[in-house]
Design an enzyme around this catalytic site. Structure first.
Site, PDB file in Angstrom:
ATOM      1  CB  CYS A  83      47.254  28.186  40.557  1.00  0.00           C
ATOM      2  SG  CYS A  83      48.500  29.463  40.340  1.00  0.00           S
ATOM      3  CG  HIS A  94      49.240  28.163  45.990  1.00  0.00           C
ATOM      4  ND1 HIS A  94      48.592  27.194  45.251  1.00  0.00           N
ATOM      5  CD2 HIS A  94      49.402  29.208  45.139  1.00  0.00           C
ATOM      6  CE1 HIS A  94      48.386  27.644  44.023  1.00  0.00           C
ATOM      7  NE2 HIS A  94      48.854  28.867  43.924  1.00  0.00           N
ATOM      8  CD  GLU A  95      49.563  32.958  46.775  1.00  0.00           C
ATOM      9  OE1 GLU A  95      50.270  33.484  45.891  1.00  0.00           O
ATOM     10  OE2 GLU A  95      48.477  32.419  46.530  1.00  0.00           O
ATOM     11  CG  HIS A 143      53.012  31.442  42.870  1.00  0.00           C
ATOM     12  ND1 HIS A 143      52.993  31.010  41.556  1.00  0.00           N
ATOM     13  CD2 HIS A 143      51.747  31.309  43.323  1.00  0.00           C
ATOM     14  CE1 HIS A 143      51.760  30.632  41.249  1.00  0.00           C
ATOM     15  NE2 HIS A 143      50.988  30.793  42.301  1.00  0.00           N
TER      16      HIS A 143
HETATM   17 ZN    ZN Z   1      48.985  30.270  42.401  1.00  0.00          ZN
END
Ligand code: ZN
Length: 188
Positions: free
Chosen positions: A110, A152-153, A156
Site C-alpha cells: 500500500c 483494497h481501494e 480505504h
Molecule cells: Zn492502499
C-alpha cells in the site's frame, strides 16, 4: 499536479469517507482532484489511489493497471495472480459484494504503508456498484488481481488498511519480499 500521499498513523486513513453527490462529482474541484490523483498514482507508481490517501475523506478512488507496469512482472507471476491490464477509471460511493466463497491469498502492499508487504486473503471475485467520474451508475464484475485492487481501494474508503486483514507473520519489508518471497508460490 502531484499530491502528497499520507502514511499509516494519519487519522484520515482510519475514518469512514463520506459519499459525494452527483453535483459534487461534476464540480471543477472534484474533476481537478481526479486528474491530480491519476497523476499521483502514475507517479508513485501504483495501481490504485483512494481519496483518504491524499488526506481527503471522500468516497472516491482511481484505479489503473498499466501495460508498462505489467511488463516488469514475469508471465508466470501475471498468470498466477490473474493480473491483466485495467484501463484508468474512477469509482465513487462504491458498494462491494463478494461473488462466491472462493478466497485467494497473495502478498500486497500500500502506498500509505510505504516499504512493506504482507499476505492477505481476499475474495477471488467481486461485484461493485458505484458512480463513475461523470456521476453515471456503473456495475463492475471483477476477478483475480483486479478484484483485489477493488477490495483494497474500497477498504480505504471504510477506514481499513490491508494490515488489518494480513497474516501478521507474513509482514515483510519490500526488500525482503523481493529477496525471499517473490519467487515462492503463494497458497491459494
Ligand atoms: Zn492502499
Amino acid at each position: 499536479m502531484r499530491l502528497k500521499i499520507v502514511q499509516t498513523g494519519e487519522p484520515v486513513l482510519r475514518e469512514p469517507a463520506r459519499p459525494l453527490t452527483p453535483k459534487e462529482i461534476l464540480s471543477a474541484d472534484i474533476q481537478r482532484l481526479i486528474a491530480d490523483m491519476r497523476d499521483t498514482m502514475r507517479d508513485a507508481p501504483g495501481v490504485g489511489l483512494a481519496a483518504p490517501q491524499i488526506g481527503l475523506g471522500h468516497q472516491l478512488a482511481v484505479i489503473e493497471d498499466r501495460e508498462d507496469l505489467l511488463k516488469a512482472v514475469s508471465p508466470d507471476e501475471l498468470a498466477d495472480k490473474e493480473r491483466t491490464g485495467v484501463a484508468f477509471h474512477v469509482i465513487v460511493n462504491p458498494r462491494i459484494t463478494p461473488v462466491g466463497d472462493e478466497k485467494i491469498e497473495f502478498f500486497e502492499g500500500c502506498l500509505s504503508v510505504a516499504g512493506f508487504m504482507a499476505a492477505v486473503a481476499r475474495a477471488h471475485r467481486v461485484r461493485v456498484e458505484c458512480l463513475d467520474e461523470n456521476a453515471k451508475p456503473r456495475v463492475i464484475e471483477a476477478s483475480g488481481w483486479y478484484a483485489r485492487i477493488l477490495q483494497h481501494e474500497i477498504d480505504h474508503l471504510n477506514g481499513t488498511l490491508y494490515i488489518d486483514r494480513m497474516h501478521p507473520r507474513s509482514f515483510t519489508t519490500l526488500d525482503n519480499y523481493s529477496r525471499h518471497w517473490r519467487s515462492k508460490p503463494t497458497t491459494k
